[in-house]
Design an enzyme around this catalytic site. Structure first.
Site, PDB file in Angstrom:
ATOM      1  N   ASP A 170      -0.276 -11.783   9.631  1.00 37.86           N
ATOM      2  CA  ASP A 170      -0.169 -12.999   8.823  1.00 37.86           C
ATOM      3  C   ASP A 170       1.315 -13.268   8.559  1.00 37.86           C
ATOM      4  O   ASP A 170       2.176 -12.518   9.027  1.00 37.86           O
ATOM      5  CB  ASP A 170      -0.927 -12.834   7.495  1.00 37.86           C
ATOM      6  CG  ASP A 170      -0.287 -11.800   6.563  1.00 37.86           C
ATOM      7  OD1 ASP A 170       0.719 -11.172   6.952  1.00 37.86           O
ATOM      8  OD2 ASP A 170      -0.795 -11.632   5.448  1.00 37.86           O
TER       9      ASP A 170
ATOM     10  N   ASP B 298       3.836 -13.890   5.265  1.00 36.32           N
ATOM     11  CA  ASP B 298       3.876 -13.804   3.806  1.00 36.32           C
ATOM     12  C   ASP B 298       5.116 -14.498   3.251  1.00 36.32           C
ATOM     13  O   ASP B 298       6.221 -14.224   3.710  1.00 36.32           O
ATOM     14  CB  ASP B 298       3.927 -12.319   3.384  1.00 36.32           C
ATOM     15  CG  ASP B 298       2.826 -11.494   4.010  1.00 36.32           C
ATOM     16  OD1 ASP B 298       1.674 -11.620   3.581  1.00 36.32           O
ATOM     17  OD2 ASP B 298       3.113 -10.721   4.963  1.00 36.32           O
TER      18      ASP B 298
ATOM     19  N   ASP C 284       0.091 -16.257   3.515  1.00 37.90           N
ATOM     20  CA  ASP C 284      -0.026 -15.924   2.093  1.00 37.90           C
ATOM     21  C   ASP C 284       1.155 -16.514   1.345  1.00 37.90           C
ATOM     22  O   ASP C 284       2.309 -16.299   1.733  1.00 37.90           O
ATOM     23  CB  ASP C 284       0.016 -14.401   1.882  1.00 37.90           C
ATOM     24  CG  ASP C 284      -1.365 -13.773   1.949  1.00 37.90           C
ATOM     25  OD1 ASP C 284      -2.348 -14.509   2.161  1.00 37.90           O
ATOM     26  OD2 ASP C 284      -1.453 -12.545   1.784  1.00 37.90           O
TER      27      ASP C 284
HETATM   28  P1  DGT Z   1       1.082  -7.428   8.781  1.00 35.49           P
HETATM   29  O1  DGT Z   1      -0.235  -6.750   8.980  1.00 35.49           O
HETATM   30  O2  DGT Z   1       1.813  -7.562  10.057  1.00 35.49           O
HETATM   31  O3  DGT Z   1       0.962  -8.713   8.042  1.00 35.49           O
HETATM   32  O4  DGT Z   1       1.941  -6.400   7.902  1.00 35.49           O
HETATM   33  P2  DGT Z   1       2.511  -6.591   6.457  1.00 35.49           P
HETATM   34  O5  DGT Z   1       3.317  -5.399   6.132  1.00 35.49           O
HETATM   35  O6  DGT Z   1       3.142  -7.927   6.292  1.00 35.49           O
HETATM   36  O7  DGT Z   1       1.232  -6.455   5.542  1.00 35.49           O
HETATM   37  P3  DGT Z   1       0.563  -7.513   4.563  1.00 35.49           P
HETATM   38  O8  DGT Z   1       0.777  -8.891   5.026  1.00 35.49           O
HETATM   39  O9  DGT Z   1      -0.863  -7.092   4.394  1.00 35.49           O
HETATM   40  O10 DGT Z   1       1.241  -7.278   3.155  1.00 35.49           O
HETATM   41  C1  DGT Z   1       2.638  -7.298   2.923  1.00 35.49           C
HETATM   42  C2  DGT Z   1       2.954  -6.603   1.642  1.00 35.49           C
HETATM   43  O11 DGT Z   1       2.474  -7.325   0.537  1.00 35.49           O
HETATM   44  C3  DGT Z   1       2.284  -5.234   1.540  1.00 35.49           C
HETATM   45  O12 DGT Z   1       3.158  -4.226   1.873  1.00 35.49           O
HETATM   46  C4  DGT Z   1       1.883  -5.109   0.111  1.00 35.49           C
HETATM   47  C5  DGT Z   1       1.776  -6.516  -0.387  1.00 35.49           C
HETATM   48  N1  DGT Z   1       0.375  -6.982  -0.489  1.00 35.49           N
HETATM   49  C6  DGT Z   1      -0.196  -7.912   0.286  1.00 35.49           C
HETATM   50  N2  DGT Z   1      -1.445  -8.160  -0.078  1.00 35.49           N
HETATM   51  C7  DGT Z   1      -1.708  -7.365  -1.103  1.00 35.49           C
HETATM   52  C8  DGT Z   1      -2.869  -7.178  -1.916  1.00 35.49           C
HETATM   53  O13 DGT Z   1      -3.901  -7.821  -1.767  1.00 35.49           O
HETATM   54  N3  DGT Z   1      -2.774  -6.239  -2.871  1.00 35.49           N
HETATM   55  C9  DGT Z   1      -1.657  -5.546  -3.053  1.00 35.49           C
HETATM   56  N4  DGT Z   1      -1.657  -4.621  -3.977  1.00 35.49           N
HETATM   57  N5  DGT Z   1      -0.554  -5.716  -2.323  1.00 35.49           N
HETATM   58  C10 DGT Z   1      -0.561  -6.608  -1.372  1.00 35.49           C
HETATM   59 MG    MG Z   2       2.006  -9.690   6.505  1.00 34.73          MG
END
Ligand code: DGT
Ligand code: MG
Length: 371
Positions: free
Chosen positions: A204, A206, A295
């Site tokens: 996604d 962010d 997000d």
């Molecule tokens: P990806 O899978 O390539 O999108 O990888 P990321 O690291 O961008 O992971 P993501 O988008 O799920 O979340 C980014 C950061 O935001 C994650 O390290 C912690 C925070 N985060 C996102 N969603 C939530 C949530 O629903 N609850 C909590 N506690 N933290 C969140």
């Molecule tokens: Mg992400």
């Protein structure tokens, strides 16, 4: 060099927030294997086991060169017996039998497909799997009523399971920035999540949004989604309001801390470059756009440094920072604030660097937070 008593080949600190973890690292065969077992544990709802594998994976990813033999890992933290067994297997045979069995198990495959639907968590997927549902086709004919998020998840399944590239994230950034600045001039939009850590693809995109005048950011999410909708690029959205003021710190479970900003889970329509569309035409069905999960999180400027740190991730890095804060410093860290339990007061910060300093940690830049 010598046989017998050798100096340790590697050394590493025990908390992931004490070291720099690049992506992808020098031991991808090992880390990919451990990641499968971590994911499988997550899909089983076994969080303790999942975190143990994630910690081993992150430790190996932080090493500055390739591991040649399991003996080199002696004395390193975070590597439990089970992880060492898997590592040994991969080093000896090029792959781990446990990982291979996991990947080919019908449960793992079904749970991956079902949790790959936006809006479907482990609990729901487990229930469906128990009923014999293993595929999207079986879900569609099962007669289950899906909530709006799941309906959108199913509708855009293929798009949402195709990784978002850095170029696509940049294109989405332009759209989001235009919308935000048209409804609130002076607002600041920051790309967070994996892309801020330098990842080249993600599941996604962010964004963290704030405004230099505290209070101006209130209610911003609704204005932004209305703007995106009027531009015809909002395919789905679900907004949650800021509930931090209603029950600041402490009340409720600590893991809900991160979800208390005004936030919008959305699916946006990314209009693609005509040249690219032509190249992809065979598999994208001639559609000149694709769906992308986005997000949006809104933070007051006074909490921005904490929000940025919290939303940059990785999830394990965040978890380790909070664990360090509690166990080593008697402090509570969230995406909103840092509380010192000894001094009985909040410690303010206007940058991520200050937060690391409050915690007695050396600063780790976003690209080193790929734990
Ligand atoms: P990806 O899978 O390539 O999108 O990888 P990321 O690291 O961008 O992971 P993501 O988008 O799920 O979340 C980014 C950061 O935001 C994650 O390290 C912690 C925070 N985060 C996102 N969603 C939530 C949530 O629903 N609850 C909590 N506690 N933290 C969140
Ligand atoms: Mg992400």
């Amino acid at each position: 060099e010598q046989q017998g008593v050798e100096a340790p080949v590697f050394s590493a600190a025990s908390y992931a927030c004490q070291r720099s973890t690049p992506q992808p690292g020098h031991n991808t065969l090992l880390t990919d294997s451990l990641a499968v077992l971590a994911e499988s544990a997550e899909l089983n709802g076994d969080e303790g086991r999942a975190v143990a594998f994630r910690r081993s994976e992150a430790l190996l990813r932080s090493l500055d060169r390739r591991v040649q033999g399991v003996a080199e890992l002696r004395g390193l933290p975070c590597l439990g017996e089970h992880s060492r067994r898997v590592i040994q297997d991969v080093l000896d045979n090029g792959k781990s039998s446990e990982v291979e069995e996991t990947k080919s198990s019908s449960r793992y495959k079904a749970m991956k497909v079902l949790t790959g639907i936006f809006g479907v968590g482990v609990k729901t997927a487990k229930r469906w799997f128990t009923e014999g549902i293993c595929s999207l086709a079986q879900l569609e004919t099962s007669g289950h009523t899906l909530n709006p998020a799941q309906q959108a998840g199913l509708k855009y399944y293929a798009d949402l399971n195709q990784p978002v590239t850095r170029d696509e994230a940049d294109a989405i950034s332009v759209t989001v920035e235009e919308a935000v600045c048209s409804v609130l001039p002076g607002a600041q939009v920051t790309l967070a999540g994996g892309f801020r850590r330098g990842k080249t693809s993600g599941h996604d995109v962010d964004f963290l949004i704030t405004h230099p005048d505290e209070g101006k950011e209130e209610g911003l999410v609704h204005k932004v989604t209305a703007c995106l909708e009027s531009r015809g690029v909002l395919l789905y959205h679900q907004t949650t309001r800021n509930t931090y003021q209603e029950s600041p710190e402490g009340a409720g479970r600590p893991r809900s801390n991160m979800d208390r900003f005004e936030r919008c889970f959305s699916i946006l329509k990314l209009v693609q470059d005509p040249v690219q569309v032509e190249a992809d035409q065979t598999d994208s069905g001639c559609r000149p756009w694709r769906a992308v999960r986005v997000d949006l999180v809104v933070s007051p400027i006074s909490q921005f440094a904490f929000a940025l740190l919290g939303w940059t991730g990785s999830k394990l890095f965040e978890r380790e920072m909070r664990r360090w804060a509690v166990h080593e410093k008697s402090m509570s860290l969230s995406s909103h604030a840092l509380y010192d339990n000894n001094q009985k007061r909040y410690l303010t910060a206007s940058s991520e660097e200050e937060i690391f300093a409050h915690l007695g940690l050396e600063y780790v830049s976003p690209s080193g937070r790929n734990a």
